[in-house]
Design an enzyme around this catalytic site. Sequence first.
Site, PDB file in Angstrom:
ATOM      1  N   HIS A 143      23.031 -12.235   6.659  1.00 34.91           N
ATOM      2  CA  HIS A 143      23.308 -11.396   5.494  1.00 34.91           C
ATOM      3  C   HIS A 143      23.120 -12.213   4.221  1.00 34.91           C
ATOM      4  O   HIS A 143      23.507 -13.372   4.192  1.00 34.91           O
ATOM      5  CB  HIS A 143      24.754 -10.884   5.555  1.00 34.91           C
ATOM      6  CG  HIS A 143      25.138 -10.049   4.356  1.00 34.91           C
ATOM      7  ND1 HIS A 143      24.655  -8.778   4.179  1.00 34.91           N
ATOM      8  CD2 HIS A 143      25.931 -10.337   3.296  1.00 34.91           C
ATOM      9  CE1 HIS A 143      25.156  -8.291   3.046  1.00 34.91           C
ATOM     10  NE2 HIS A 143      25.923  -9.224   2.483  1.00 34.91           N
ATOM     11  N   GLU A 198      -8.096  14.381   0.678  1.00 35.82           N
ATOM     12  CA  GLU A 198      -7.869  14.259   2.115  1.00 35.82           C
ATOM     13  C   GLU A 198      -8.132  15.612   2.780  1.00 35.82           C
ATOM     14  O   GLU A 198      -7.558  16.623   2.388  1.00 35.82           O
ATOM     15  CB  GLU A 198      -6.433  13.784   2.388  1.00 35.82           C
ATOM     16  CG  GLU A 198      -5.978  13.919   3.823  1.00 35.82           C
ATOM     17  CD  GLU A 198      -6.907  13.258   4.854  1.00 35.82           C
ATOM     18  OE1 GLU A 198      -7.245  12.082   4.684  1.00 35.82           O
ATOM     19  OE2 GLU A 198      -7.320  13.942   5.813  1.00 35.82           O
TER      20      GLU A 198
HETATM   21  P1  NAD Z   1      -8.685   6.782   8.822  1.00 37.23           P
HETATM   22  O1  NAD Z   1      -9.140   7.421  10.057  1.00 37.23           O
HETATM   23  O2  NAD Z   1      -7.379   6.068   8.786  1.00 37.23           O
HETATM   24  O3  NAD Z   1      -8.638   7.856   7.628  1.00 37.23           O
HETATM   25  C1  NAD Z   1      -9.762   8.587   7.220  1.00 37.23           C
HETATM   26  C2  NAD Z   1      -9.277   9.861   6.569  1.00 37.23           C
HETATM   27  O4  NAD Z   1     -10.390  10.504   5.940  1.00 37.23           O
HETATM   28  C3  NAD Z   1      -8.702  10.870   7.550  1.00 37.23           C
HETATM   29  O5  NAD Z   1      -7.398  11.207   7.134  1.00 37.23           O
HETATM   30  C4  NAD Z   1      -9.670  12.037   7.480  1.00 37.23           C
HETATM   31  O6  NAD Z   1      -9.044  13.279   7.640  1.00 37.23           O
HETATM   32  C5  NAD Z   1     -10.254  11.896   6.086  1.00 37.23           C
HETATM   33  N1  NAD Z   1     -11.578  12.538   5.894  1.00 37.23           N
HETATM   34  C6  NAD Z   1     -12.642  12.542   6.731  1.00 37.23           C
HETATM   35  N2  NAD Z   1     -13.684  13.208   6.183  1.00 37.23           N
HETATM   36  C7  NAD Z   1     -13.286  13.649   4.958  1.00 37.23           C
HETATM   37  C8  NAD Z   1     -13.900  14.406   3.906  1.00 37.23           C
HETATM   38  N3  NAD Z   1     -15.153  14.833   3.978  1.00 37.23           N
HETATM   39  N4  NAD Z   1     -13.174  14.678   2.788  1.00 37.23           N
HETATM   40  C9  NAD Z   1     -11.892  14.243   2.690  1.00 37.23           C
HETATM   41  N5  NAD Z   1     -11.271  13.529   3.657  1.00 37.23           N
HETATM   42  C10 NAD Z   1     -11.949  13.217   4.777  1.00 37.23           C
HETATM   43  O7  NAD Z   1      -9.888   5.806   8.424  1.00 37.23           O
HETATM   44  P2  NAD Z   1      -9.956   4.615   7.362  1.00 37.23           P
HETATM   45  O8  NAD Z   1      -8.883   4.703   6.357  1.00 37.23           O
HETATM   46  O9  NAD Z   1     -11.371   4.586   6.920  1.00 37.23           O
HETATM   47  O10 NAD Z   1      -9.672   3.344   8.255  1.00 37.23           O
HETATM   48  C11 NAD Z   1     -10.565   3.014   9.315  1.00 37.23           C
HETATM   49  C12 NAD Z   1      -9.844   2.328  10.454  1.00 37.23           C
HETATM   50  O11 NAD Z   1      -9.414   1.044  10.073  1.00 37.23           O
HETATM   51  C13 NAD Z   1      -8.623   3.097  10.904  1.00 37.23           C
HETATM   52  O12 NAD Z   1      -8.649   3.185  12.298  1.00 37.23           O
HETATM   53  C14 NAD Z   1      -7.473   2.263  10.437  1.00 37.23           C
HETATM   54  O13 NAD Z   1      -6.376   2.334  11.316  1.00 37.23           O
HETATM   55  C15 NAD Z   1      -8.060   0.859  10.408  1.00 37.23           C
HETATM   56  N6  NAD Z   1      -7.378   0.077   9.365  1.00 37.23           N
HETATM   57  C16 NAD Z   1      -6.111  -0.339   9.567  1.00 37.23           C
HETATM   58  C17 NAD Z   1      -5.441  -1.015   8.569  1.00 37.23           C
HETATM   59  C18 NAD Z   1      -4.039  -1.459   8.796  1.00 37.23           C
HETATM   60  O14 NAD Z   1      -3.610  -1.437   9.923  1.00 37.23           O
HETATM   61  N7  NAD Z   1      -3.292  -1.845   7.769  1.00 37.23           N
HETATM   62  C19 NAD Z   1      -6.052  -1.249   7.352  1.00 37.23           C
HETATM   63  C20 NAD Z   1      -7.335  -0.788   7.165  1.00 37.23           C
HETATM   64  C21 NAD Z   1      -7.982  -0.133   8.176  1.00 37.23           C
END
Ligand code: NAD
Length: 482
Positions: A447, A207
Site C-alpha cells: 500500500h 467505425e
Molecule cells: P482491428 O481489427 O482491431 O480494428 C479494425 C476496425 O476497423 C474494426 O473495428 C472494423 O469494424 C473497422 N472497419 C473495417 N472496415 C471499415 C470501414 N470501411 N469503415 C469503418 N470502419 C471499418 O484492426 P487494427 O486496429 O487495424 O489492428 C490490427 C491488429 O493488430 C489487431 O488484431 C490488433 O489486435 C493488433 N494490434 C494489437 C495492439 C495491442 O495489443 N495493443 C496494438 C496494435 C495492433
Amino acid sequence: MVTRNFEAVVIGAGPGGYVAAIRLAQLGKKVALVEKESLGGVCLNWGCIPSKALIAAANLVEDVRGAAERGILADAPRVDVARLREFKNGVVKKLVGGVGQLEKGNGVEVIKGTARFVSPTAIEVTGAEAGGGEPLRVEAPAFVLATGARSIEIPGFAFDGKEVWSAREAVDLPELPKRLVVVGGGVIGLELGTVYAKLGSEVTFLEALPQILTGIDAEAVRLVQKGLRQRKATVHVNAKARGFEKKGKELVVKFEVDGAAQSVACDRILVAVGMKPVTDGLGLEAAGVKVGPKGFVEVDAQYRTSAPSVFAIGDLSGPPLLAHKASKEGEIAAEAIAGKKSARDWVAMPAAIFSDPEVAAVGLSEEQARAAGHEPMVGKFAFAALGRAIARDQTEGFVKVVGDKKTGLLLGVTICGPEASDLIAEAALALEMGAYVEDVALTVHAHPTLPEAFMEACKAALGEAIHALNRPERPARADRKT
Ligand code: NAD
C-alpha cells in the site's frame, strides 16, 4: 549459386522470429535468421514500440497541460514534431540494435534478403547482401515462418503515405495534421488516433460496427469514448467509410451511417481496418504449406504446418495478432524443432490496449464465462476508491474479476484505468497458476499501489471488499422491483 546449410532457418525477424532464432540457438542449433527489412519487424520498427514512445510523449504533453490543477505552473506545451520523431527513432534504434546483439551473441547468423521456398527444405534468398547479386540457396531440415501481417487496404483509400496513411506512416509522425480522420475504431486506430488528439489534432473516428473496440468490455469502451470526447475527438459508429474526394488541399471523407450518406473534411486520413497475414511471394506451394480460408497458415499445437519441416508462428498462424503471442509461439516452435515436447498450452493470453484510459484483459469475460457453462461471480473495484489512483489524479476506471461461483476459481480479469497494461500481468500469473479468487483476495498487496485494486475486486467478488460497500447481489436491472 552459393548454397549454405543450417540446422534451422527462421524467416522474418519480428518478435516471433527473432525469439525463435534465439531459442533455437540456445538449444544448440546452427541457425540463420532471414530478414528483408529491419530486425524487430513491425513491432519494434513500426508498431508496438514506436507507438508507445509516442503515447508516452503525448501523455507528457497532457500532464503538462493539466499540471496547474496540481499546483505546478508551466507554460502551455508546444510540440516539436521533428524532435519527437527523433526521440521515437532513437527508441527504435536502441531496441533494434539490442536484437542484433542478442542474435550475434547467441551465434545466430542474420541473412539480409527476401526468402522464397523452392522445396520443403530449401529457400532462395534474394537481396543485396544475400549472395552478391545471385540468389543464395539456404538448406535446412527445419524452417520457422514468421513473416507477420500487414495493414489491410480498402477500396477508396489506397495508401499513398502522404494523404492516406497506414499505421506505418502514422507512427512515423510525418506531421501534425490539423484534422485527422481515422478509419477503423479498432486497437491501432484508437491508440494512434489518441496520440494525435493529445498532440493537438482534431480527430474523427469512423467505425463500421456498432461500437469501437469490438469484443472489449462495454463499460471500458464507454470510458475510452468519454476520454476521446474530453480530447475533442468525435466517434461515429455504424459508419462505413466509402472513399474520399480532394477539394483543394482538403480531403473530404465520405461515409455511410445506416444507409445515410455523410462526410467529414480533414487534412490526413489514417486507415486501420485490420491486418492480413503476409504469405505472398513465399513459395508456400513449393514447400507444401497449406493456408486456411482466411489466409492464415494452418498449424498444429507445436506450430508445425502441413509440411513437416516447416513451422509457422505469430500473426501468420492466426489471431489474436499480438507480439507476445508470437514470441511465445516462437519459443514453442523452436523447442519442438529441438525435439522437446513443448506445445501450445497456455491458460492466459493477456491483451493490452494503450488507449486512454488503458484497457487490458485476460481470461474470460462474464459473458464468455456464462457461455462456457460457468455460473459467474463478479467483483468490481473502482480506481476512484483507491488511494494511489487518487494521489496520481487518475481515478477513471475499474478492475473487474470473474470467478466460478461453484469452485471459486478465477476465470478472467478486465482492467480499465491507469497502468492497466502493467497491472494485467498479476492477473495473467494468477490464471496461469490456477488461482482461486480467494488466493488473490488473501494476498497482501503493498500500500498504496494500483494492484491493490485487483485484490479489492477479488474481495468484492467474495462480498468482502474493505474500501467499497459490499452489497448483496442484486437481480439484473430488468428484474428489479425497485
Ligand atoms: P482491428 O481489427 O482491431 O480494428 C479494425 C476496425 O476497423 C474494426 O473495428 C472494423 O469494424 C473497422 N472497419 C473495417 N472496415 C471499415 C470501414 N470501411 N469503415 C469503418 N470502419 C471499418 O484492426 P487494427 O486496429 O487495424 O489492428 C490490427 C491488429 O493488430 C489487431 O488484431 C490488433 O489486435 C493488433 N494490434 C494489437 C495492439 C495491442 O495489443 N495493443 C496494438 C496494435 C495492433
